[in-house]
Enzyme design. Structure first.
Site, PDB file in Angstrom:
ATOM      1  N   ASP A 107     -25.504 104.959  94.942  1.00 23.95           N
ATOM      2  CA  ASP A 107     -24.445 104.881  93.915  1.00 23.95           C
ATOM      3  C   ASP A 107     -25.053 104.436  92.586  1.00 23.95           C
ATOM      4  OD1 ASP A 107     -21.911 105.318  93.008  1.00 23.95           O
ATOM      5  OD2 ASP A 107     -21.147 103.342  93.521  1.00 23.95           O
ATOM      6  N   LEU A 156     -27.154 110.495  86.567  1.00 21.96           N
ATOM      7  CA  LEU A 156     -28.328 110.705  85.729  1.00 21.96           C
ATOM      8  C   LEU A 156     -27.987 110.505  84.261  1.00 21.96           C
ATOM      9  CD1 LEU A 156     -29.639 113.834  87.644  1.00 21.96           C
ATOM     10  CD2 LEU A 156     -30.252 111.441  88.000  1.00 21.96           C
ATOM     11  N   ARG A 157     -26.709 110.380  83.985  1.00 22.68           N
ATOM     12  CA  ARG A 157     -26.182 109.983  82.670  1.00 22.68           C
ATOM     13  C   ARG A 157     -26.256 111.067  81.600  1.00 22.68           C
ATOM     14  NH1 ARG A 157     -22.417 106.355  83.435  1.00 22.68           N
ATOM     15  NH2 ARG A 157     -23.131 104.254  83.815  1.00 22.68           N
TER      16      ARG A 157
END
Lengths: 439, 319
Positions: free
Chosen positions: A306, A64-65
């Site tokens: 991924d 989700l960064r």
């Protein structure tokens, strides 16, 4: 809110259902399947005629960064991508900045994602502090904060003793350890599979033995410690064989494969397409075939996206310098369907690998639909064709080798806890474009 | 200019638009370059060594990696075609300030560049640049990572043709560090396209890429066997840094087993020629007696290099 999902083909692999059944939902729970509950009337009816109704998808790996990489993607953008892809539960790896190695960070992530009204987020905690591979994290504290498993992401361990102790410690509490089988030294500086294409293009290579050598050690230590090990992103035929044997030997091991690895091979790099720069690398066609067969026979437990949104600046570089990863939350479903169709497998097998099988790996109660279960539902049109264009993707990351490709199968509605969190803005089916909105 | 997606260096008419690799190019294009180069050999021997084919054009030497020999030969070639040449050693300028390759190229394109000569440490960098430049700009790969060095490959086959005339009956050996060599890959493609029936690669397993046989070559680990009856010996440079890792034991051992000496060269055909892309490590990959011997064509290679680069630039950018 009472919702009646009407006229759809219900596929729930966990309960062996593949039939025309209506679903009735009240207050976030499934209250009826097929049979109208006594005295029940709907506030809202969703017409699912011609569509498949299945459990919300469970994705074992979606970055989700946040925190740390908000310029690549934000929780908001990726939550939107998740529900647009029918994903209602997802596991996020700990390789944020800072990594998920403290309970406060995990709690903050859980709090923030919950406030966004998107998919349920299951953090995978860091196995070692700062992912430096030296000191173990406070796993029990992290579990209490919400972590469901522990991982070193792509970072190396200082040595095998740290790995050994991590497995021992995790097994004390029954925690699962998620590992990528990659011997860092054997794969050093590599950017592509050590095969014909890397030889031709002059790309530094990662040999299959970088995966299998690491796998040997992990499987030995898993047997020794009795730890529950999940092998994330297997890529080679030899790797699949080793896991098949390990499972037969009774080692507590599960594994997954990234859905793009079930379709692409080293050949797809073409003329240095940076969107084909992934870790592990796309391997040979023989490896790809073995992955597909391993998925079919259940050696590989689940497919995952991924999902790795990468900004343009990090991708518009020479192949070897480009950041690895592809965006995938919105392609998980159509690519899984494509795998099953090409493998002559029923739709329910594809759905199984991205719902109940993935939920079993994760150890959560999700990925199925039964009376009394949470109403996490994905409704998709299995015949709908759509083109993968940047504008068609909600994810901030547009990095996929499938740009311009046509997909079959598009999510029409996503429900979480009985709330419609994604639905088409334009209900006209087979319409041009793909207007849809998150609600 | 619409490019063929199956080969990004050809335009829709199958003509050369960029020179990025020799792989996949039709033999006719290679012959066209060699024939054009032949005509430029005469130009380079005139008193006034200039033709006006690229007059008014701007050629940018974009060297993201250090080079003297290749950059100089491109510069001389461009000047002999009357182009304006701008040399940029990017490794010591904007890249160190954080500018991306594409930003650098965009800025230079805005200065009305007509042609970019690109050298880069990463395989595929010229492809990235070619994909993003304006359609009227041409890109020539002057060496990218381990991938390709097409003009070096061309000048070497030009040299071979000069001395041997016919490719169809040749046995060619390429010796040394094939794994890291962009030159070797270009040699292999060029020789195969031009119809050389037997290409051999010779080296220890640590310096040969996986499945190198897939490129259509025969593999030898024993140099004496590999050199037997060959017509051409192409030596490769062995970088000193290779000695320090685990790829090789020592320069001495490499020289003993894979260095070209008079004694080993005697196993080849008596009229065999010896090439080396330079710069040479005497006493590591080649003995001085061989490098300076009568079978060596190493200096003519350098001369022909200018003609080849003139040919490529004139075909791409000439009217």
């Amino acid at each position: 809110m009472k919702i009646h999902i009407k006229g759809g083909r219900l596929i729930d692999p966990k309960h062996g259902v593949d039939a025309a059944r209506d679903v009735y939902i009240t207050a976030g729970r499934v209250v009826g399947i097929g049979e109208l509950p006594n005295g029940w009337s709907a506030n809202r009816t969703i017409d699912a005629t011609g569509m498949v109704v299945c459990p919300g998808l469970v994705d074992l790996a979606a970055r989700l960064r946040e925190p740390g990489f908000e310029y690549k993607a934000t929780l908001d953008s990726e939550m939107e991508a998740a529900v647009a892809g029918g994903v209602t539960s997802l596991a996020c790896p700990p390789d944020t900045d800072p990594p998920l190695d403290e309970p406060g960070l995990v709690e903050m992530l859980k709090y923030r994602t919950k406030s966004l009204n998107g998919a349920r987020v299951y953090p995978i905690g860091a196995l070692t502090e700062r992912l430096q591979g030296k000191r173990l994290t406070e796993m029990a504290e992290l579990r209490d904060a919400g972590c469901v498993a522990f991982s070193q992401a792509d970072a190396p361990f200082a040595d095998n003793q740290v790995l050994f102790l991590a497995l021992q410690y995790a097994s004390t509490f029954g925690f699962a350890v998620w590992l990528r089988a990659l011997d860092q030294a054997l794969g050093r500086n590599g950017v592509a599979h050590d095969g014909q294409v890397a030889t031709r293009l002059g790309l530094p290579a990662i040999p299959v033995c970088a995966e299998t050598a690491a796998l040997s050690i992990i499987l030995l230590l898993a047997r020794e410690t009795g730890a529950r090990v999940h092998l994330a992103r297997i890529s080679s035929a030899e790797g699949v064989d080793m896991i098949r044997r390990a499972k037969a030997d009774g080692i507590k091991v599960t594994c997954d494969v990234a859905v793009h690895h079930a379709h692409l091979s080293e050949m797809d790099i073409g003329y240095f397409d940076p969107n084909c720069r992934v870790m592990p690398p796309f391997r040979s066609q023989r490896d790809r075939t073995a992955l597909r067969l391993g998925l079919a026979d259940g050696t590989i437990d689940a497919l995952c996206s991924d999902h790795t949104p990468v900004d343009d600046d990090a991708k518009q570089l020479p192949f070897g310098e480009a950041e690895p990863g592809v965006t995938g939350l919105e392609l998980l479903l159509p690519l899984s369907l494509k795998w099953a169709a090409e493998s002559d497998l029923p739709l329910s097998t594809a759905i199984s690998r991205i719902t109940c099988d993935a939920a079993r790996v994760l150890g959560i109660d999700a990925g199925h639909l039964a009376v009394g279960s949470a109403a996490d539902v994905c409704i998709f049109d299995p015949e709908r064709h759509w083109r993968v264009e940047p504008a068609a993707l909600k994810s901030q990351g547009k990095n996929t080798p499938y740009l311009g490709y046509e997909m079959v199968g598009r999510v029409c509605y996503t429900l979480i806890d009985g709330q419609v969190v994604f639905e088409p803005a334009n209900t006209r089916r087979h319409a041009n474009g793909d207007a849809a909105r998150r609600v | 200019m619409w490019l063929d997606p199956s080969n990004p260096q050809l335009n829709k008419n199958g003509e050369l638009h960029h020179l990025l690799s020799l792989e996949g190019l039709p033999a006719a294009i290679l012959r066209q370059i060699l024939d054009t180069a032949q005509s430029f050999v005469g130009v380079t021997q005139r008193e006034v060594k200039k033709v006006p084919l690229l007059r008014g054009k701007a050629v940018f030497n974009l060297f993201f990696e250090p080079s003297t020999r290749t950059r100089t030969t491109f510069e001389i070639a461009a000047k002999r075609l009357s182009a304006d040449v701008i040399n940029l050693a990017i490794n010591i300028s904007s890249q160190t300030k954080g500018e991306t390759v594409l930003d650098t190229v965009a800025n230079l394109s805005a200065m009305q560049a007509d042609m970019f000569i690109v050298r880069h440490a990463s395989s595929g960098a010229p492809y990235l640049i070619a994909k993003h430049v304006a359609p009227e700009i041409h890109v020539i790969n002057a060496g990218d990572g381990r991938h390709a060095h097409p003009t070096q490959g061309l000048l070497d086959v030009f040299t071979i043709r000069h001395y041997k005339r016919d490719f169809s009956n040749l046995r060619v050996a390429i010796v040394g560090d094939i794994l890291h060599s962009r030159v070797a890959r270009s040699h292999i493609h060029a020789l195969a396209i031009l119809g050389v029936p037997e290409i051999r690669v010779i080296g220890p397993k640590t310096l040969l890429p996986t499945n190198v046989e897939g490129l259509g070559v025969h593999v030898y680990h024993d140099m004496r066997q590999g050199l037997k009856d060959v017509d051409v010996v192409m030596m490769l440079r062995l970088q000193n840094e290779r000695m320090q890792g685990a790829l090789l034991a020592s320069a001495q051992e490499f020289f003993k087993y894979y260095g070209l000496t008079e004694e080993k060269l005697a196993l080849a055909k008596p009229d065999a020629i010896v090439l080396h892309p330079g710069p040479m490590n005497r006493g590591v990959e080649i003995d001085s007696n061989v490098a300076d011997g009568k079978q060596s064509v190493i200096l003519p290679q350098v001369t022909f290099g200018i003609a080849i680069r003139m040919a490529v630039m004139s075909i791409l950018g000439g009217n």
